[in-house]
Design an enzyme around this catalytic site. Sequence first.
Site, PDB file in Angstrom:
ATOM      1  N   SER A 194       1.407   7.739   2.290  1.00 47.31           N
ATOM      2  CA  SER A 194      -0.069   8.100   2.668  1.00 47.31           C
ATOM      3  C   SER A 194      -0.664   6.870   3.531  1.00 47.31           C
ATOM      4  O   SER A 194      -1.342   7.199   4.476  1.00 47.31           O
ATOM      5  CB  SER A 194      -0.831   7.842   1.218  1.00 47.31           C
ATOM      6  OG  SER A 194      -1.206   6.697   0.939  1.00 47.31           O
ATOM      7  N   ARG A 198      -1.354   8.970   7.088  1.00 45.61           N
ATOM      8  CA  ARG A 198      -2.920   9.077   7.253  1.00 45.61           C
ATOM      9  C   ARG A 198      -3.128   8.862   8.769  1.00 45.61           C
ATOM     10  O   ARG A 198      -3.718   9.546   9.384  1.00 45.61           O
ATOM     11  CB  ARG A 198      -3.596   8.152   6.272  1.00 45.61           C
ATOM     12  CG  ARG A 198      -5.178   8.257   6.441  1.00 45.61           C
ATOM     13  CD  ARG A 198      -5.845   7.129   5.801  1.00 45.61           C
ATOM     14  NE  ARG A 198      -5.572   7.436   4.282  1.00 45.61           N
ATOM     15  CZ  ARG A 198      -5.006   7.001   3.443  1.00 45.61           C
ATOM     16  NH1 ARG A 198      -4.230   5.830   3.712  1.00 45.61           N
ATOM     17  NH2 ARG A 198      -5.090   7.272   2.162  1.00 45.61           N
ATOM     18  N   ASN A 202      -4.445  11.587  11.496  1.00 49.79           N
ATOM     19  CA  ASN A 202      -5.531  11.411  12.370  1.00 49.79           C
ATOM     20  C   ASN A 202      -5.291  11.370  13.673  1.00 49.79           C
ATOM     21  O   ASN A 202      -6.135  12.102  14.645  1.00 49.79           O
ATOM     22  CB  ASN A 202      -6.339  10.357  11.975  1.00 49.79           C
ATOM     23  CG  ASN A 202      -7.137  10.380  10.648  1.00 49.79           C
ATOM     24  OD1 ASN A 202      -8.455  10.824  10.937  1.00 49.79           O
ATOM     25  ND2 ASN A 202      -6.719  10.085   9.392  1.00 49.79           N
TER      26      ASN A 202
END
Lengths: 261, 154
Positions: A194, A198, A202
Site C-alpha cells: 500500500s 499509493r 497518485n
Amino acid sequence: MSGLLPDSSNPVEYIQHHLVNLSVGEGFWAFNFDTLLISWLLGGAIVYVGYRVGRNLSIERPSGMQNILEAVLEFVDDLVRSVLGKGHTMIGTLAMTVFLWVLLMNTMDLIPVDLIPWLAGLLGAEHFRAVPTADPQAPLGMALLVFVLMLYYNIRIKGFYQYMMEFLTHPFGIWLFPINFVMKLIEELAKPLSLGLRLFGNLFAGELGFLLVALLPFWVQPVPGTIWSLFHLLVVVLQAFIFMVLTVMYLALAHMGHEEH
Amino acid sequence: MNLTLFGQLASFALFSYLVYRFLWDPITDMLEERRKRVADGLAAAERGQRERELAEKHAREVLHGAKEQANEIIANAQRRADEIVEGAKDDARIEGERIISAARSEIEQQMNLAREGLRREVVALAIEGAEHVLKRKIDAKTNNEVLEKLAAQL
C-alpha cells in the site's frame, strides 16, 4: 525515428507511447534506464546540496538552504519523537531522505509531459518517462527497503520468537493460530504494497491527467492544464509527506511491543 | 517487475546513508550545539541578573551605612560645637566675673586709700583746729594715743 513523438491525433497510441519506459535488457534482468537516471540525478542533487550545506553549517546565522534543511530535519525529528517517544537516527534519516527525494521526483510531473521525452528523443531514445514515482518499480523498491527494515527491527527489538508469537496470536488468540497467521501475514505484506502503490497510483493518475490535457487542441490546453497543475501541486507535496509519515509509522511500529499499538 | 526495483532499493539505501553522513549527523550536532549555546546564554543572563541584584543590594547597604555615618559625624560635630560654645560662654563669664571682682577690689582699695587719706586730713584739721582752740601746742607724741583713738572712730 529519432525525436519524433507520435501524433496526438491518435490518442491511444500517444498515451501508450508515453507509458513505456526506456528499458535496457530483457525480462527480469532489464532495468528502466529513465527511472533510475532521473532518480539518481535528483538524489545526487540532494546529496550535493546537502554536502555543500552540511560542510559549513552556521550556528549563529543560518541562511538560505540551511534553514530549509533544518526545518525539514526538525519536522521529521518531531514526527519521529511524537510517534516513537524518542529520537531515532535511522528512521529520521530515512524519513528525511524519503521526503526530499520523493518530493523532487514527484515534482518532475509538473514539467511539461512532452518536454523531457522530446529532449531524450533528440538523443535517440524512443521512450522516456521522466517521473520515477509514476513507474511502479521506484516506489515499490523504496517500500521494499522499508519492509526489509521493518522485518529487521521487528526481529532485533522483539526477538524472533516474540515476533512469531505475534503472528500466531495477534488478532484472535492462540487457538485460532492458522487464521491469525494468515491475517498477520496479509497485514505485514499490505504495508509495503500500500505504501508503494499509493504513491505510484497518485503520480500515475497525475501523469495521465497531463497526457489527456496534452491531447486537447493547443488553444484549450492552458485552462485545464493550469487547473490540473495546481491540483497536482497539492498531490505532489501531500504524497511525499504521506510516504514519509508512513515510513516513520511502519518503522516505529516495528520498534514497539505488541501491546503498545 | 525487474531490476529497477532493486536498483531503486539500493539507491534509496545509498542516498539515505549519504543524507545521514552529510546532512543528518552534522545538522543534529549543530542543533545540539546551538541548543547548548542558547541554554548557556540564558543561564549567563540569569546569573548576570542575580549578580546585578546582589550588587544593587550591596550598593544600597553601603549607601545606607555611609548616610548613617555621615549623620553620626554631623551629630558629633554639632555636639562638639555646642560644647565649644558653652565652654566659651563659661570662660567669658568667669573672665568677666574675674574682671569685675578685680575692679571691685581695686575700687575698694582706692576707697580705703581715699578714706585713710581723708581721715588723716580730718585728723590733721581737727588737731589744727584744736591747737587753734586751745592756743597751745600739743605735743603730737604725747597725745598720739588719743589721736589714734579719734582717728579710728572716724
